[in-house]
Design a protein around this motif. Structure first.
Motif, PDB file in Angstrom:
ATOM      1  N   THR A   6       0.808  -1.222   0.000  1.00 13.59           N
ATOM      2  CA  THR A   6       0.000   0.000   0.000  1.00 13.59           C
ATOM      3  C   THR A   6       0.839   1.269   0.000  1.00 13.59           C
ATOM      4  OG1 THR A   6      -0.117  -0.048   2.401  1.00 13.59           O
ATOM      5  CG2 THR A   6      -1.921  -1.099   1.187  1.00 13.59           C
ATOM      6  N   SER A   7       2.154   1.164  -0.157  1.00 16.31           N
ATOM      7  CA  SER A   7       2.976   2.364  -0.076  1.00 16.31           C
ATOM      8  C   SER A   7       2.943   3.189  -1.361  1.00 16.31           C
ATOM      9  CB  SER A   7       4.426   2.005   0.252  1.00 16.31           C
ATOM     10  OG  SER A   7       5.041   1.402  -0.864  1.00 16.31           O
ATOM     11  N   PHE A   8       2.621   2.576  -2.499  1.00 15.75           N
ATOM     12  CA  PHE A   8       2.582   3.267  -3.785  1.00 15.75           C
ATOM     13  C   PHE A   8       3.880   4.004  -4.067  1.00 15.75           C
ATOM     14  CE2 PHE A   8      -1.936   3.193  -2.470  1.00 15.75           C
ATOM     15  CZ  PHE A   8      -2.381   2.307  -3.431  1.00 15.75           C
ATOM     16  N   GLY A   9       5.000   3.427  -3.644  1.00 22.00           N
ATOM     17  CA  GLY A   9       6.304   3.990  -3.932  1.00 22.00           C
ATOM     18  C   GLY A   9       6.698   5.148  -3.035  1.00 22.00           C
ATOM     19  N   ARG A  10       5.921   5.439  -2.027  1.00 23.71           N
ATOM     20  CA  ARG A  10       6.252   6.545  -1.127  1.00 23.71           C
ATOM     21  C   ARG A  10       7.315   6.088  -0.137  1.00 23.71           C
ATOM     22  NH1 ARG A  10       0.667   7.231   1.032  1.00 23.71           N
ATOM     23  NH2 ARG A  10       1.853   6.974   2.926  1.00 23.71           N
ATOM     24  N   SER A  11       8.008   7.044   0.402  1.00 25.32           N
ATOM     25  CA  SER A  11       8.953   6.754   1.469  1.00 25.32           C
ATOM     26  C   SER A  11       8.643   7.672   2.644  1.00 25.32           C
ATOM     27  CB  SER A  11      10.388   6.973   0.993  1.00 25.32           C
ATOM     28  OG  SER A  11      10.642   8.351   0.844  1.00 25.32           O
ATOM     29  N   GLY A  12       9.182   7.340   3.781  1.00 25.05           N
ATOM     30  CA  GLY A  12       8.969   8.151   4.974  1.00 25.05           C
ATOM     31  C   GLY A  12       9.500   9.562   4.815  1.00 25.05           C
ATOM     32  N   THR A  13      10.583   9.712   4.078  1.00 34.69           N
ATOM     33  CA  THR A  13      11.156  11.036   3.866  1.00 34.69           C
ATOM     34  C   THR A  13      10.212  11.920   3.053  1.00 34.69           C
ATOM     35  OG1 THR A  13      13.364  10.074   3.892  1.00 34.69           O
ATOM     36  CG2 THR A  13      13.150  12.266   2.956  1.00 34.69           C
ATOM     37  N   PHE A  14       9.644  11.358   1.995  1.00 34.36           N
ATOM     38  CA  PHE A  14       8.710  12.145   1.188  1.00 34.36           C
ATOM     39  C   PHE A  14       7.431  12.443   1.962  1.00 34.36           C
ATOM     40  CE2 PHE A  14      11.242  10.620  -2.428  1.00 34.36           C
ATOM     41  CZ  PHE A  14      11.537  11.849  -2.982  1.00 34.36           C
ATOM     42  N   ASP A  15       6.942  11.506   2.751  1.00 33.52           N
ATOM     43  CA  ASP A  15       5.771  11.775   3.592  1.00 33.52           C
ATOM     44  C   ASP A  15       6.062  12.912   4.560  1.00 33.52           C
ATOM     45  OD1 ASP A  15       4.401   9.783   2.328  1.00 33.52           O
ATOM     46  OD2 ASP A  15       4.500   8.354   3.987  1.00 33.52           O
ATOM     47  N   TRP A  16       7.223  12.879   5.175  1.00 37.09           N
ATOM     48  CA  TRP A  16       7.618  13.927   6.110  1.00 37.09           C
ATOM     49  C   TRP A  16       7.676  15.274   5.392  1.00 37.09           C
ATOM     50  CZ3 TRP A  16      11.709  17.343   6.332  1.00 37.09           C
ATOM     51  CH2 TRP A  16      11.892  18.000   7.556  1.00 37.09           C
ATOM     52  N   LEU A  17       8.283  15.278   4.200  1.00 40.07           N
ATOM     53  CA  LEU A  17       8.402  16.520   3.438  1.00 40.07           C
ATOM     54  C   LEU A  17       7.035  17.045   3.005  1.00 40.07           C
ATOM     55  CD1 LEU A  17      10.346  18.574   2.178  1.00 40.07           C
ATOM     56  CD2 LEU A  17      10.375  17.135   0.141  1.00 40.07           C
ATOM     57  N   TYR A  18       6.172  16.161   2.521  1.00 39.85           N
ATOM     58  CA  TYR A  18       4.825  16.571   2.118  1.00 39.85           C
ATOM     59  C   TYR A  18       4.070  17.170   3.294  1.00 39.85           C
ATOM     60  CZ  TYR A  18       5.372  13.901  -2.229  1.00 39.85           C
ATOM     61  OH  TYR A  18       5.802  13.417  -3.434  1.00 39.85           O
ATOM     62  N   GLN A  19       4.180  16.548   4.458  1.00 31.10           N
ATOM     63  CA  GLN A  19       3.471  17.089   5.617  1.00 31.10           C
ATOM     64  C   GLN A  19       4.008  18.452   6.014  1.00 31.10           C
ATOM     65  OE1 GLN A  19       2.818  14.253   8.898  1.00 31.10           O
ATOM     66  NE2 GLN A  19       0.721  14.548   8.220  1.00 31.10           N
ATOM     67  N   ARG A  20       5.306  18.655   5.918  1.00 29.92           N
ATOM     68  CA  ARG A  20       5.871  19.956   6.282  1.00 29.92           C
ATOM     69  C   ARG A  20       5.462  21.031   5.284  1.00 29.92           C
ATOM     70  NH1 ARG A  20       5.910  16.622   9.301  1.00 29.92           N
ATOM     71  NH2 ARG A  20       7.251  16.290  11.070  1.00 29.92           N
ATOM     72  N   VAL A  21       5.507  20.715   3.995  1.00 31.05           N
ATOM     73  CA  VAL A  21       5.125  21.691   2.967  1.00 31.05           C
ATOM     74  C   VAL A  21       3.645  22.038   3.090  1.00 31.05           C
ATOM     75  CG1 VAL A  21       4.840  22.021   0.473  1.00 31.05           C
ATOM     76  CG2 VAL A  21       6.972  21.078   1.365  1.00 31.05           C
TER      77      VAL A  21
END
Length: 122
Positions: A6-21
């Motif tokens: 279910t990750s669809f190629g996402r990583s924790g770093t990109f999730d963190w960055l998306y949440q901050r932006v």
């Protein structure tokens, strides 16, 4: 590197960055709206309607809406995968997690479509 289905190629770093932006964009939008309300001399329907008559304001609001959906999705996905997976083990946890994610995705799509309809009158 281990990835889940279910990750669809996402990583924790990109999730963190998306949440901050998205958090920064939502903070800017909130300060703008609060500032408009408190600094408006005659705040009422007319001034509110005039503000949202501008295309840039509708685009700004749409960006805030999409940021809210992305921010909430990442946060809820993180909480669901942590708590449902730790609470239950095995196939039941996976099925329950996927059902909850599907319901939340449906709500997110519904609210996004509704917001677009409200903003653009489609």
């Amino acid at each position: 590197m281990v990835t889940t289905i279910t990750s669809f190629g996402r990583s924790g770093t990109f999730d963190w960055l998306y949440q901050r932006v998205t958090a920064v964009l939502l903070t800017i939008y909130t300060f703008f709206i609060v500032g408009f309300i408190f600094l408006s001399k005659d705040f009422g329907y007319e001034s509110w309607s005039a503000l949202f008559a501008h295309r840039w304001m509708r685009v700004f609001t749409l960006l805030a809406l999409l940021s809210t959906v992305v921010h909430a999705w990442i946060g809820l996905w993180s909480v669901i995968t942590d708590y449902i997976t730790n609470l239950l083990m095995g196939a039941k946890a996976t099925v329950l997690r996927l059902v909850i994610e599907l319901l939340l995705a449906a709500v997110a799509v519904f609210y996004t479509a509704w917001g677009i309809e409200i903003l653009w009158g489609l």
